[in-house]
Design an enzyme around this catalytic site. Structure first.
Site, short mmCIF file in Angstrom:
data_model
loop_
_atom_site.label_atom_id
_atom_site.label_comp_id
_atom_site.label_asym_id
_atom_site.label_seq_id
_atom_site.Cartn_x
_atom_site.Cartn_y
_atom_site.Cartn_z
N GLU A 56 -1.20 -15.65 8.75
CA GLU A 56 -1.90 -14.81 9.73
C GLU A 56 -3.38 -15.23 9.87
O GLU A 56 -4.20 -14.44 10.32
CB GLU A 56 -1.82 -13.32 9.34
CG GLU A 56 -0.41 -12.76 9.25
CD GLU A 56 0.37 -12.70 10.57
OE1 GLU A 56 -0.19 -13.10 11.61
OE2 GLU A 56 1.53 -12.27 10.52
N HIS A 92 -4.03 -7.08 5.56
CA HIS A 92 -2.79 -6.89 6.33
C HIS A 92 -1.66 -6.58 5.36
O HIS A 92 -1.51 -7.26 4.34
CB HIS A 92 -2.46 -8.15 7.12
CG HIS A 92 -1.06 -8.17 7.67
ND1 HIS A 92 -0.61 -7.21 8.54
CD2 HIS A 92 -0.02 -9.01 7.46
CE1 HIS A 92 0.66 -7.47 8.85
NE2 HIS A 92 1.05 -8.56 8.19
N HIS A 131 2.49 -4.26 4.95
CA HIS A 131 3.71 -3.77 5.62
C HIS A 131 4.08 -2.38 5.10
O HIS A 131 5.08 -2.24 4.39
CB HIS A 131 4.87 -4.74 5.36
CG HIS A 131 4.71 -6.12 5.91
ND1 HIS A 131 5.59 -7.15 5.64
CD2 HIS A 131 3.75 -6.64 6.73
CE1 HIS A 131 5.19 -8.24 6.27
NE2 HIS A 131 4.07 -7.97 6.92
N GLU A 187 -7.26 15.16 6.45
CA GLU A 187 -8.07 14.03 6.02
C GLU A 187 -8.02 12.86 7.03
O GLU A 187 -8.97 12.08 7.14
CB GLU A 187 -7.55 13.57 4.66
CG GLU A 187 -8.54 12.88 3.77
CD GLU A 187 -9.77 13.72 3.44
OE1 GLU A 187 -9.72 14.98 3.54
OE2 GLU A 187 -10.78 13.11 3.09
N HIS A 236 6.11 -4.00 12.43
CA HIS A 236 5.67 -5.06 11.50
C HIS A 236 4.77 -4.51 10.38
O HIS A 236 5.03 -4.75 9.21
CB HIS A 236 4.96 -6.17 12.28
CG HIS A 236 4.49 -7.31 11.43
ND1 HIS A 236 4.57 -8.62 11.80
CD2 HIS A 236 3.92 -7.33 10.18
CE1 HIS A 236 4.10 -9.41 10.84
NE2 HIS A 236 3.69 -8.64 9.84
#
Ligand code: 2HA
Ligand code: ZN
Length: 275
Positions: A124, A147, A149, A178, A219
């Protein structure tokens, strides 16, 4: 080259990446080689260590899109195909450094152990570097990109109703007070695009103009922070909201959520915290 011994700041940055990598694994958000982390460490590269680091530069790889604002900048990155749980215990064999070339058209690799031929930057990289480039161009203080998942966020984007930024944020804010306090601008939403592509990098970049955390349909998500903990906390907060939604649904009812009045009060509170 022992990255950790270069200086205290770099040692701390590696320790922070390792700690957050272990959280991602423990959360169940990092199957196999899932997820990636990058940190712009340019401000930690002092003149005395620049020569040492530059002595270990590997050949140059071109970038699809030139990134002039990152010219000469150094990054710590997780390696492609590497497991978060391995990064957590041994960054130097599962992560690497890169230096963007002086004209911003490509980057050099710097490895702690140069014999690791298969150690290359995260798949990425286009998204990570595009985000860092925008942060520098806009004079922002964030220097890290995470990043991962998160199952609960991915699950939400399998429900067509929530594949819409406004609907997604209304749900996330409504599930937990929150979330409005921590993410008052909401999460950006990027419709499904091919992972690792310049297209997904470009679409993500647009969202980071107005958001600190961005959800990728089916994703996962990306977040920025001044350090990796700040980025992790944003993801953790919205993932908690998604979890509460699914727990209510699994218990057999539709959650009531917070009313617009309550959300408006929380938004005022969040502005007070930020000022
Ligand atoms: O590093 O998460 O999006 C593997 C991925 C690709
Ligand atoms: Zn991913």
């Amino acid at each position: 080259m022992d990255f950790k011994s270069l200086n205290k700041n770099i040692e701390h940055a590696i320790a922070d990446i390792s700690e957050v990598a272990s959280y991602l694994w423990q959360k169940g958000w990092a199957e196999r080689n899932a997820g990636n982390i990058s940190v712009n460490i340019n401000e930690f590269i002092t003149n005395d260590i620049r020569n040492l680091v530059d002595g270990g530069l590997y050949p140059h790889s071109p970038l699809t899109t030139p990134l002039p604002a990152l010219s000469g900048h150094y990054f710590l990155l997780t390696g492609t195909g590497k497991r978060m749980r391995d990064i957590a215990r041994d960054f130097e064999h599962n992560g690497l450094m890169i230096k963007v070339s002086d004209d911003g058209s490509g980057y050099f690799l710097i490895k702690a152990d140069p014999s690791q031929e298969n150690l290359l930057p995260t798949s990425e990289l286009p998204s990570h570097l595009a985000i860092h480039h925008q942060l520098i161009k806009d004079g922002k203080r964030e220097r890290t990109v995470v990043h991962t998942h998160p199952n609960e966020l991915i699950a939400l984007t399998h429900i067509p109703e929530f594949c819409n930024q406004q609907a997604l944020n209304n749900l996330l804010w409504g599930m937990h007070p929150e979330t409005m306090v921590v993410v008052p601008e909401g999460a950006g939403f990027v419709p499904y695009l091919l992972t690792g592509s310049q297209e997904i990098a470009d679409a993500t970049l647009v969202k980071f103009r107005n958001h600190q955390v961005v959800v990728w349909e089916k994703h996962g998500c990306f977040a920025i922070g001044k350090d990796v903990f700040e980025a992790f906390d944003l993801i953790d907060t919205i993932a908690k909201s998604a979890n509460i939604y699914f727990q209510c649904r699994a218990a057999g009812y539709q959650p009531e959520g917070l009313t617009d009045d309550r959300l408006a009060d929380l938004k005022i509170l969040s502005e007070k915290f930020r000022s």
